[in-house]
Each structure stands twice: as structure tokens, then as C-alpha cells.
Design a protein around this motif. Structure first.
Motif, PDB file in Angstrom:
ATOM      1  N   ASP A 183       0.808  -1.219   0.000  1.00  0.00           N
ATOM      2  CA  ASP A 183       0.000   0.000   0.000  1.00  0.00           C
ATOM      3  C   ASP A 183       0.842   1.270   0.000  1.00  0.00           C
ATOM      4  OD1 ASP A 183      -2.231  -1.552   0.053  1.00  0.00           O
ATOM      5  OD2 ASP A 183      -2.389  -1.558   2.249  1.00  0.00           O
ATOM      6  N   GLY A 184       2.074   1.176   0.489  1.00  0.00           N
ATOM      7  CA  GLY A 184       2.885   2.381   0.585  1.00  0.00           C
ATOM      8  C   GLY A 184       2.460   3.206   1.799  1.00  0.00           C
ATOM      9  N   PRO A 185       2.698   4.533   1.811  1.00  0.00           N
ATOM     10  CA  PRO A 185       3.374   5.245   0.729  1.00  0.00           C
ATOM     11  C   PRO A 185       4.888   4.988   0.708  1.00  0.00           C
ATOM     12  CG  PRO A 185       2.914   6.742   2.530  1.00  0.00           C
ATOM     13  CD  PRO A 185       2.328   5.415   2.923  1.00  0.00           C
ATOM     14  N   PHE A 186       5.483   5.196  -0.467  1.00  0.00           N
ATOM     15  CA  PHE A 186       6.900   4.894  -0.685  1.00  0.00           C
ATOM     16  C   PHE A 186       7.671   6.180  -0.989  1.00  0.00           C
ATOM     17  CE2 PHE A 186       4.208   1.502  -2.483  1.00  0.00           C
ATOM     18  CZ  PHE A 186       4.539   0.466  -1.624  1.00  0.00           C
ATOM     19  N   PRO A 187       8.977   6.212  -0.652  1.00  0.00           N
ATOM     20  CA  PRO A 187       9.784   7.362  -1.078  1.00  0.00           C
ATOM     21  C   PRO A 187       9.833   7.435  -2.605  1.00  0.00           C
ATOM     22  CG  PRO A 187      11.164   5.646  -0.047  1.00  0.00           C
ATOM     23  CD  PRO A 187       9.746   5.209   0.110  1.00  0.00           C
ATOM     24  N   GLY A 188       9.664   8.637  -3.155  1.00  0.00           N
ATOM     25  CA  GLY A 188       9.585   8.812  -4.610  1.00  0.00           C
ATOM     26  C   GLY A 188      10.896   9.303  -5.201  1.00  0.00           C
ATOM     27  N   VAL A 189      11.314   8.684  -6.310  1.00  0.00           N
ATOM     28  CA  VAL A 189      12.593   9.031  -6.955  1.00  0.00           C
ATOM     29  C   VAL A 189      12.396   9.141  -8.466  1.00  0.00           C
ATOM     30  CG1 VAL A 189      14.996   8.339  -7.329  1.00  0.00           C
ATOM     31  CG2 VAL A 189      13.883   7.746  -5.184  1.00  0.00           C
ATOM     32  N   LEU A 439      14.508  10.814   2.187  1.00  0.00           N
ATOM     33  CA  LEU A 439      13.127  10.747   1.700  1.00  0.00           C
ATOM     34  C   LEU A 439      12.241   9.963   2.640  1.00  0.00           C
ATOM     35  CD1 LEU A 439      13.888   9.934  -2.059  1.00  0.00           C
ATOM     36  CD2 LEU A 439      13.438  12.178  -1.063  1.00  0.00           C
ATOM     37  N   GLY A 440      12.820   9.425   3.710  1.00  0.00           N
ATOM     38  CA  GLY A 440      12.036   8.675   4.694  1.00  0.00           C
ATOM     39  C   GLY A 440      11.814   7.237   4.301  1.00  0.00           C
TER      40      GLY A 440
END
Length: 440
Positions: A183-189, A439-440
Motif C-alpha cells: 500500500d505504501g506510501p513509498f519514497p519517490g525518486v 526521503l524517509g
């Protein structure tokens, strides 16, 4: 006759793949895991040899176009007739020493193929299949190997089970978004490559395998994007950053960016001018804007140019462009400098000290000096002796000279295979740590 012998020798690995193993083989080869992430190590063991027996281990793979790549190394069995690539040294072939992944990172085009090609996947959905063979005796690279005594197939996966790939047409933005399972949320790159253009996805899909929402972002020569890189608008990259930041699966508040070559320099411009970007990984980048002018609103950073008169060509036709880029330290070129001291976020600078594409070690020094002059310590430097230009995820085969898509000629990227392979492995872990930290 010599030509035919060379052709026969070159075709030998391909034929070796087709031979079915005779039932009388006493030797066995185990490569584990037989299917696993392309950026992780495998363990290779041979058993059932005679004590001290000389063998050649060989790896053979084909790219998506059917071009054959191969590598080989010479080993001797221990007193129990066994071999373990994690602890036993190669004595010859394409590398020497204890190199558990040497057969993978030393894969190079087979003798009958065009030289200077890279083995990187165009599609991340299918695994890369590598056949590992054990041959009797020591046969030099490119020669006819001895009889096969054991073999195994390994599948190198670029996309983990459950990773989703979403093709993107979001406003002007193009590319592919890779989302980890869950489900995330995930760090975005955001992930970008250099002046070869097009969509290069394998690093993004591996980042998603490690828990990042990764946007593989092309910026020319893809779908309806401009065919050549004449000038660039930072608004395109801003739209990509805002899209990723707003995505429901992305953590926020900020996103990261990773780039190689021209992509690294764009990463530096993004973190400098776009508040959405809070972490930038620059691999072999320049601290000034190069090649294409970069526009953002009323502002323009002119691109440093290449002076083709400063290019040297070796007897074998390989182009060395190391000296060709305009000097960023020349005061006349100061309008091209990226004002990175304006960035609020954090920098990770990754360079190979033997990069022959351009002077990335010097450019990293210039960037650090500029940050320090403005009282900033928001950077880390990873500098690798003996590494060349394109520092990719681990076990990506080393390619000292590669065909340049723009120039259409072989260009020297620099580096020495073993040092470069070690730089790829070390930096990949550090890049993920840096991105997770910021980014956590």
C-alpha cells in the motif's frame, strides 16, 4: 583457414549451450539463487571434480536483440575436487582473484558480434538468462573451450514479483512509473540517464524492488518528445516532480532524483530550482549545464559545448573526448554554472576517478568548493579509483568503450573492469541509504 577457426571458436559457446549434458558427468554446478534480483550476488559452487583439476568457467548471455555476450575465468579445484567462487581465486581469463560475480560483470560481446555493445536490458519484464558452463582445462578467452563437464542456468530479474509498471502520459511528461508491492506510501525518486536519450528503465525497476516509487524519465528521443536534445525546459522536469510528489503512493513531502551523465547534471538543476526535489544523486555529472541550453521561465543556463578539435582518435578508431568539453572554470563560461548553493536539499556525488568521458572528479570538486564557499555541508562524495563513467547497479557488465548513439562512433568511457565492478556494488548500497535517509 585462420578465419574459419576463429569463427568456429567464437560460435563454440553458443553450441555449448545446445549440447545436452551426458549422463556420465560426475561434476555438478550449483548457482543459487537460480532466479533472483539482478543487482544481488549469486553463489557459485562446483563439486565432483578431481583434486587440483583445472577448469574454465564460462558465462554466456544474449541481449534482447540476440547479440551474444560471454566471459570466462580459469580455476583449479581444491583437494576435495570442489570450487567456490566466493572464496576461490581465478588464475586467468577475463579477471583474476576472488570475484564471486566476476563472470557476470566481465560479460562482453562474443568474438563474432559487433564490439562496443552494452549488455543492458531494454525490457525489464523478462529476466536476463545467463548460462554458466564448466569446461575441462584452461582455455583462453575467445578460443575453443574444452568439453563441458557441468552447466546451469541463472535468471537475473529486474522486476520483483508484485512491482507494477505504469506507462506515463501525464500532461507533457512521458516515461514509466514503477511501484513496489503493497500500500505504501513509498519514497519517490525520478531516474534519468544521459545523452543516449530514450527510455532506460532497469535502474528504476530495481529501485522499486528496493521499496522506492521510481519514475523512469526520458527527456528526448522518446514518443512525442523532441528527437534531439537541442534545448531543454526545466518546466518539463518540474511537472514530473509535481506528478510524483502528488501521487497517492508517494510519501512526500519531497522527492529525490538520480541521474547519470547529462541526467546527473539535470538532477543538480532540479534540486537547485525546484522545491519539490530534496535529494539528488549525481553519478558522473558536471557542475555546469552542458550541450543544450536549459530554460526555466525567464532564466537560461547556456550549455557548455564540445570542441571536436580536442577529440583524439586511437589507432583502433576509439574516440577520446576527455579534453573536449569547454572548461567550466573559465570565467567566460560562468553563466553555465548551476547555482547549487541555492538548493535546500542534499547532494550525493558519485564519480569514477578514471572517467574518460569528461572530468567528473574535477566537476565534483568544483561543486563541493561552491557549496563550502556558501557555508554549506549538505553533500557526500563517493569517489572511486579505477572506475569509469557509467556507474550502474551491481553486476552490470563493465564496458570500457561503448558506441555513442549521437556520434555513432566508439567512445572511451574509461575505467578498469574490477575496480569499476566494485564501485558499482559499493555505490548502489550507499545510494539507497542516502535516498532512504532524506526521503524517509
Amino acid at each position: 583457414a585462420a578465419m574459419w577457426r576463429a569463427l568456429v571458436a567464437a560460435a563454440a559457446p553458443a553450441r555449448a549451450l545446445l549440447r545436452s549434458p551426458p549422463a556420465r558427468w560426475a561434476a555438478s554446478l550449483a548457482v543459487s539463487p537460480a532466479a533472483g534480483p539482478a543487482d544481488e550476488r549469486v553463489e557459485t559452487r562446483v563439486a565432483g571434480l578431481s583434486p587440483g583439476q583445472p577448469v574454465t568457467l564460462r558465462a554466456v548471455a544474449a541481449d534482447d536483440r540476440g547479440c551474444l555476450f560471454q566471459s570466462c575465468a580459469h580455476y583449479r579445484a581444491d583437494s576435495r575436487g570442489e570450487l567456490h567462487l566466493g572464496t576461490d581465486a581465478s588464475h586467468g581469463g577475463d579477471y583474476t582473484g576472488v570475484e564471486p560475480m566476476g563472470l557476470f560483470w566481465s560479460l562482453a560481446p562474443a568474438a563474432m558480434e559487433k564490439p562496443y555493445q552494452r549488455l543492458v536490458p531494454r525490457s525489464t519484464s523478462a529476466p536476463m538468462k545467463v548460462e554458466v558452463l564448466v569446461h575441462q582445462g584452461h582455455s583462453p578467452p575467445g578460443s575453443m573451450p574444452g568439453p563441458v563437464v557441468a552447466k546451469a542456468e541463472v535468471q537475473r530479474l529486474f522486476t520483483a514479483p508484485g512491482v507494477r509498471r505504469i506507462r506515463l502520459k501525464e500532461g507533457v511528461v512521458r516515461g514509466s512509473l514503477f511501484l513496489p508491492p503493497g500500500d505504501g506510501p513509498f519514497p519517490g525518486v525520478i531516474d534519468m540517464y544521459g545523452d543516449e536519450g530514450g527510455l532506460i528503465e532497469f535502474r528504476s525497476s530495481l529501485l522499486a524492488t528496493h521499496g522506492f516509487a521510481a519514475l523512469s524519465l526520458p527527456y528526448f528521443d522518446f514518443e512525442d518528445l523532441p528527437r534531439i536534445m537541442k534545448e531543454l525546459k526545466l518546466e518539463y522536469f518540474e511537472e514530473a516532480a509535481k506528478f510524483l510528489q502528488r501521487h497517492p503512493k508517494v510519501k512526500g513531502p519531497g522527492v529525490g532524483v538520480i541521474g547519470t551523465g547529462k541526467g546527473a547534471e539535470l538532477a543538480l538543476s532540479m534540486i537547485t530550482f525546484l522545491p519539490e526535489v530534496v535529494a539528488a544523486v549525481s553519478i558522473s555529472g558536471c557542475s555546469s549545464n552542458t550541450i543544450a541550453d536549459l530554460h526555466y521561465g525567464e532564466m537560461t543556463l547556456p550549455g557548455l559545448r564540445f570542441d571536436m578539435k580536442k577529440v583524439s582518435v586511437s589507432d583502433s578508431g576509439v574516440f577520446d573526448i576527455f579534453e573536449a568539453l569547454d572548461d567550466p572554470t573559465n570565467p567566460a563560461n560562468s553563466p553555465s554554472v548551476i547555482p547549487i548553493e541555492k538548493a535546500e536539499g542534499h547532494f550525493l556525488l558519485v564519480v569514477g576517478e578514471d572517467d574518460r568521458m569528461w572530468k567528473s572528479s574535477l566537476y565534483a570538486e568544483l561543486a563541493i568548493r561552491r557549496l563550502r564557499q556558501h557555508g554549506k555541508e549538505n553533500f557526500e562524495l563517493l569517489s572511486y579509483p579505477g572506475a569509469g563513467h557509467r556507474i550502474d547497479p551491481p553486476s552490470t557488465p563493465f564496458c570500457q568503450v561503448a558506441m555513442d548513439r549521437v556520434l555513432g562512433v566508439p567512445v572511451l568511457g574509461g575505467g578498469e573492469s574490477k575496480a569499476h565492478a566494485h564501485a558499482q556494488e559499493h555505490s548502489w548500497g550507499k545510494i539507497q541509504e542516502f535516498l532512504h535517509l532524506h526521503l524517509g
